[in-house]
Design a protein around this motif. Structure first.
Motif, mmCIF file in Angstrom:
data_model
loop_
_atom_site.group_PDB
_atom_site.id
_atom_site.type_symbol
_atom_site.label_atom_id
_atom_site.label_comp_id
_atom_site.label_asym_id
_atom_site.label_seq_id
_atom_site.Cartn_x
_atom_site.Cartn_y
_atom_site.Cartn_z
ATOM 1 N N GLU A 184 0.920 3.988 -2.922
ATOM 2 C CA GLU A 184 0.684 5.393 -2.600
ATOM 3 C C GLU A 184 1.808 6.289 -3.123
ATOM 4 O O GLU A 184 1.556 7.396 -3.586
ATOM 5 C CB GLU A 184 0.552 5.544 -1.089
ATOM 6 C CG GLU A 184 0.098 6.901 -0.644
ATOM 7 C CD GLU A 184 -0.155 6.960 0.847
ATOM 8 O OE1 GLU A 184 0.004 8.058 1.396
ATOM 9 O OE2 GLU A 184 -0.512 5.935 1.441
ATOM 10 N N THR B 217 2.867 16.436 -4.587
ATOM 11 C CA THR B 217 2.308 15.189 -4.077
ATOM 12 C C THR B 217 3.392 14.143 -3.864
ATOM 13 O O THR B 217 3.341 13.382 -2.895
ATOM 14 C CB THR B 217 1.221 14.649 -5.027
ATOM 15 O OG1 THR B 217 0.315 15.711 -5.322
ATOM 16 C CG2 THR B 217 0.454 13.523 -4.404
ATOM 17 N N ALA C 217 4.064 12.470 -0.296
ATOM 18 C CA ALA C 217 3.964 11.015 -0.133
ATOM 19 C C ALA C 217 5.264 10.446 0.437
ATOM 20 O O ALA C 217 5.231 9.552 1.288
ATOM 21 C CB ALA C 217 3.626 10.356 -1.465
ATOM 22 N N LYS D 123 5.417 11.428 4.136
ATOM 23 C CA LYS D 123 4.466 10.631 4.907
ATOM 24 C C LYS D 123 4.982 9.203 5.102
ATOM 25 O O LYS D 123 4.854 8.637 6.193
ATOM 26 C CB LYS D 123 3.113 10.613 4.197
ATOM 27 C CG LYS D 123 2.044 9.890 4.961
ATOM 28 C CD LYS D 123 0.728 9.925 4.223
ATOM 29 C CE LYS D 123 -0.282 9.024 4.881
ATOM 30 N NZ LYS D 123 -1.458 8.830 4.047
ATOM 31 N N ALA D 124 5.581 8.624 4.071
ATOM 32 C CA ALA D 124 6.128 7.269 4.183
ATOM 33 C C ALA D 124 7.274 7.229 5.192
ATOM 34 O O ALA D 124 7.363 6.304 6.003
ATOM 35 C CB ALA D 124 6.595 6.773 2.820
ATOM 36 N N SER E 28 0.828 -1.206 0.000
ATOM 37 C CA SER E 28 0.000 0.000 0.000
ATOM 38 C C SER E 28 0.864 1.259 0.000
ATOM 39 O O SER E 28 0.523 2.243 -0.652
ATOM 40 C CB SER E 28 -0.958 0.002 1.187
ATOM 41 O OG SER E 28 -0.305 0.333 2.377
ATOM 42 N N ILE E 29 1.993 1.243 0.715
ATOM 43 C CA ILE E 29 2.890 2.402 0.710
ATOM 44 C C ILE E 29 3.504 2.580 -0.672
ATOM 45 O O ILE E 29 3.596 3.704 -1.183
ATOM 46 C CB ILE E 29 3.963 2.259 1.802
ATOM 47 C CG1 ILE E 29 3.320 2.402 3.184
ATOM 48 C CG2 ILE E 29 5.055 3.303 1.630
ATOM 49 C CD1 ILE E 29 4.238 2.071 4.337
ATOM 50 N N THR F 48 -0.455 8.127 -6.252
ATOM 51 C CA THR F 48 -0.960 9.435 -5.847
ATOM 52 C C THR F 48 -0.317 10.570 -6.645
ATOM 53 O O THR F 48 -1.031 11.418 -7.188
ATOM 54 C CB THR F 48 -0.776 9.639 -4.332
ATOM 55 O OG1 THR F 48 -1.361 8.536 -3.651
ATOM 56 C CG2 THR F 48 -1.425 10.910 -3.863
#
Length: 95
Positions: A22, A55, A59, A62-63, A18-19, A26
């Motif tokens: 993303e 973005t 991302a 955030k990861a 999922s990472i 994204t």
């Protein structure tokens, strides 16, 4: 001799996927929206690059934040950390 191994966690593969999704999907989606805006306004690749790069940076940030938080939790739960924090020698004494 015992090895310090983390048990296999089937959720880890799903989290990693999922990472990865993303990190790729994204920014691509937002770059596509930027391309649509650029096409409608005739502004060249300005919105495509701005939205895609913004973005991608978010991302990645955030990861890294998620990874750091998980590693902090993992580190706190290591047996060597738990034993050291509860040993009588780890407390300060007034000699």
């Amino acid at each position: 001799m015992t090895q310090n191994r983390q048990p296999n966690n089937p959720q880890s593969a799903g989290d990693a996927l999922s990472i990865a999704f993303e990190l790729v999907a994204t920014p691509a989606l937002f770059a596509f929206f930027g391309w649509l805006i650029d096409r409608a306004l005739g502004t060249g690749p300005a919105f495509t690059l701005a939205l895609g790069l913004f973005t991608a940076v978010y991302a990645g940030w955030k990861a890294m934040r998620t990874y750091s938080a998980r590693m902090d939790i993992y580190d706190r739960n290591l047996p060597s950390r738990r034993v050291a924090s509860h040993s009588p020698n780890s407390e300060a004494t007034d000699g």
